[in-house]
Design an enzyme around this catalytic site. Structure first.
Site, PDB file in Angstrom:
ATOM      1  N   ASP A   1      -8.683  -5.062  -2.237  1.00  0.00           N
ATOM      2  CA  ASP A   1      -8.083  -5.333  -0.933  1.00  0.00           C
ATOM      3  C   ASP A   1      -8.462  -4.273   0.099  1.00  0.00           C
ATOM      4  O   ASP A   1      -8.448  -3.076  -0.173  1.00  0.00           O
ATOM      5  CB  ASP A   1      -6.570  -5.410  -1.039  1.00  0.00           C
ATOM      6  CG  ASP A   1      -5.941  -5.784   0.281  1.00  0.00           C
ATOM      7  OD1 ASP A   1      -6.285  -6.856   0.797  1.00  0.00           O
ATOM      8  OD2 ASP A   1      -5.141  -4.996   0.806  1.00  0.00           O
TER       9      ASP A   1
ATOM     10  N   ASP B   1       1.976  -6.888   2.629  1.00  0.00           N
ATOM     11  CA  ASP B   1       0.801  -6.098   3.022  1.00  0.00           C
ATOM     12  C   ASP B   1       1.247  -4.851   3.784  1.00  0.00           C
ATOM     13  O   ASP B   1       0.645  -4.454   4.792  1.00  0.00           O
ATOM     14  CB  ASP B   1      -0.180  -6.921   3.852  1.00  0.00           C
ATOM     15  CG  ASP B   1      -1.549  -6.246   4.000  1.00  0.00           C
ATOM     16  OD1 ASP B   1      -1.778  -5.197   3.340  1.00  0.00           O
ATOM     17  OD2 ASP B   1      -2.390  -6.757   4.767  1.00  0.00           O
TER      18      ASP B   1
ATOM     19  N   HIS C   1      -9.458 -10.333  -1.104  1.00  0.00           N
ATOM     20  CA  HIS C   1      -9.392 -10.139   0.349  1.00  0.00           C
ATOM     21  C   HIS C   1     -10.500 -11.009   0.933  1.00  0.00           C
ATOM     22  O   HIS C   1     -11.676 -10.639   0.888  1.00  0.00           O
ATOM     23  CB  HIS C   1      -9.614  -8.658   0.667  1.00  0.00           C
ATOM     24  CG  HIS C   1      -9.718  -8.345   2.126  1.00  0.00           C
ATOM     25  ND1 HIS C   1      -8.781  -7.594   2.798  1.00  0.00           N
ATOM     26  CD2 HIS C   1     -10.668  -8.664   3.056  1.00  0.00           C
ATOM     27  CE1 HIS C   1      -9.139  -7.466   4.053  1.00  0.00           C
ATOM     28  NE2 HIS C   1     -10.286  -8.104   4.246  1.00  0.00           N
TER      29      HIS C   1
ATOM     30  N   HIS D   1       0.860  -1.193   0.000  1.00  0.00           N
ATOM     31  CA  HIS D   1       0.000   0.000   0.000  1.00  0.00           C
ATOM     32  C   HIS D   1       0.894   1.240   0.000  1.00  0.00           C
ATOM     33  O   HIS D   1       1.618   1.482   0.964  1.00  0.00           O
ATOM     34  CB  HIS D   1      -0.912  -0.002   1.227  1.00  0.00           C
ATOM     35  CG  HIS D   1      -1.881  -1.145   1.256  1.00  0.00           C
ATOM     36  ND1 HIS D   1      -3.098  -1.111   0.624  1.00  0.00           N
ATOM     37  CD2 HIS D   1      -1.772  -2.373   1.822  1.00  0.00           C
ATOM     38  CE1 HIS D   1      -3.735  -2.259   0.806  1.00  0.00           C
ATOM     39  NE2 HIS D   1      -2.946  -3.052   1.532  1.00  0.00           N
TER      40      HIS D   1
END
Length: 425
Positions: A150, A303, A177, A58
């Site tokens: 996600d 992640d 997800h 991210h």
């Protein structure tokens, strides 16, 4: 373009040799090399790995530049030994159009620290109601091939089926997800003995396992590619194992934190340990580690989820879920797997590059290969200090932990992005 002669390096733990990087490639490999024009690096005691590839990062830009930018996240990635990252779509605006994914892609090229490959949203605004512009994103300059909502599950089975059918035309991937939202409403941590004792609403393992079971059936029916994000339970491992045995085109990732940390961390009520899916039990960790070694779980993905101070330093119930991961992932892999260099290269470079279609990445350092590689000091141990992170955020769950391994250098197409453990740019 600079040339580098790396002396006395161990490629994937083999006997020391030399590597000559020239014109973006590994030009030569072997003992006793010389190249008068090259910058010489003494790599005695260091291990060379193919540059790491993260399928789940991210970067927050556009929209939450207070937490991270493409540039700061890219720098953190390079310092973690990465040469490519796949940027998730939950930005603001959401990366659900060709315009937004091209913006992220261009920002990555401008930063020049790692290759940034955008992931497009499956549904408009991540709302789970109608498909986003999958074809337009695939045809854009960013050449998107992975799509994910996600942070949100594509909960509607009909919509999930349509998405799998759509991307099959260009061999795309839907990365799910896995969270049945009706089973996790108000959830704060893993549902189990610890949540009961703390009085926090639980996130049951079955909420993940039910979606994975449904989606592998849909992927099998359609004949399309499915990827499971941040798999976290022993039950999910068994669903995945059975699907692979039937030949379903499914891959899965596990995060470093789900390989190391248990739900007992919630006993501190420190929101740095709040994450989605939540930290699970020691039994789950054992199953995840075994599945990773076996190959049932295909890759480690970070992640990496940076958050601004106000989103983490608050009461547990109001804190946003997520942890930093890029700068510590290799150390966690070493802590969990030991110096199994070929296995680490497979789970953190070759396989994620293959899944994402990043053909320049995931190649072992050898003559003729793109010079995307990282040099690791396996003997080093470092104590994690959040203040030293290249990320704009500080929400690492490993603060004050002493972990093995140190990234000494990273090269992207033969150009150093990290030297002596420091970012070049």
């Amino acid at each position: 373009m600079n040339s580098y002669l790396i002396k006395n390096v161990s490629v994937l733990g083999a006997a020391p040799t030399d590597l000559l990087l020239r014109d973006g490639m590994v030009a030569e490999a072997g003992p006793g090399l010389s190249a008068p024009e090259a910058t010489v690096l003494d790599a005695t005691g260091l291990v060379a790995l193919p540059g790491l590839v993260d399928l789940h990062t991210h970067l927050r830009e556009p929209g939450r530049e207070d937490a991270e930018t493409v540039e700061t996240g890219s720098r953190a990635a390079a310092l973690g030994g990465y040469t490519a990252v796949c940027a998730m779509a939950n930005t603001s605006p959401v990366a659900d159009t060709a315009g937004v994914v091209e913006q992220v892609w261009r920002l990555g090229r401008e930063a020049g620290l790692v290759d940034v490959q955008p992931i497009g949203a499956v549904t408009v605004g991540l709302a789970g109601e109608r498909l986003a512009e999958l074809g337009a994103m695939a045809d854009s300059a960013a050449r998107v091939r992975i799509f994910s909502d996600d942070g949100h599950c594509v909960a509607d089975p009909r919509l999930m089926r349509r998405a799998l059918e759509y991307v099959k035309a260009f061999d795309g991937i839907i990365a799910q997800h896995a969270e049945e939202p009706r089973l996790t409403e108000g959830a704060q941590m893993h549902e189990g003995e610890v949540s009961t004792r703390l009085g926090l609403t639980g996130w049951p393992a079955v909420a993940e396992e039910a979606i994975i079971a449904r989606d592998v059936l849909l992927a099998e029916h359609v004949g399309s590619r499915l990827h499971v994000c941040h798999l976290s339970t022993a039950g999910s491992v068994e669903v995945l194992r059975q699907a692979k045995a039937r030949g379903v085109r499914v891959t899965a990732e596990v995060t470093p934190h789900h390989l190391l940390l248990t739900d007992t961390r919630a006993e501190t009520y420190d929101p740095v340990y709040k994450v989605n899916p939540p930290l699970r039990t020691a039994t789950d960790i054992a199953a995840l580690r075994a599945a990773l070694v076996e190959g049932v779980i295909d890759i480690i993905a970070t992640d990496h989820a940076p958050h601004a101070v106000e989103d983490k330093e608050c009461e547990w119930a109001y804190a946003r879920p997520g942890m930093l991961g890029l700068e510590t992932a290799l150390s966690i892999a070493l802590e969990v797997l030991g110096p199994e260099w070929d296995l680490i290269a497979e789970r953190m470079s070759r396989t994620p590059a293959r899944i994402a279609g990043l053909t320049e990445h995931g190649h072992d350092p050898a003559p003729g290969a793109p010079a995307n590689l990282t040099l690791v000091d396996p003997a080093a141990r470092r104590t994690i200090d959040p203040a030293e992170s290249a990320s704009r955020s500080r929400n690492t769950p490993y603060a004050r932990m002493t972990l093995p391994g140190r990234i000494v250098a990273t090269f992207l197409r033969g150009e150093a992005t990290v030297l002596d453990g420091k970012a070049v740019k």
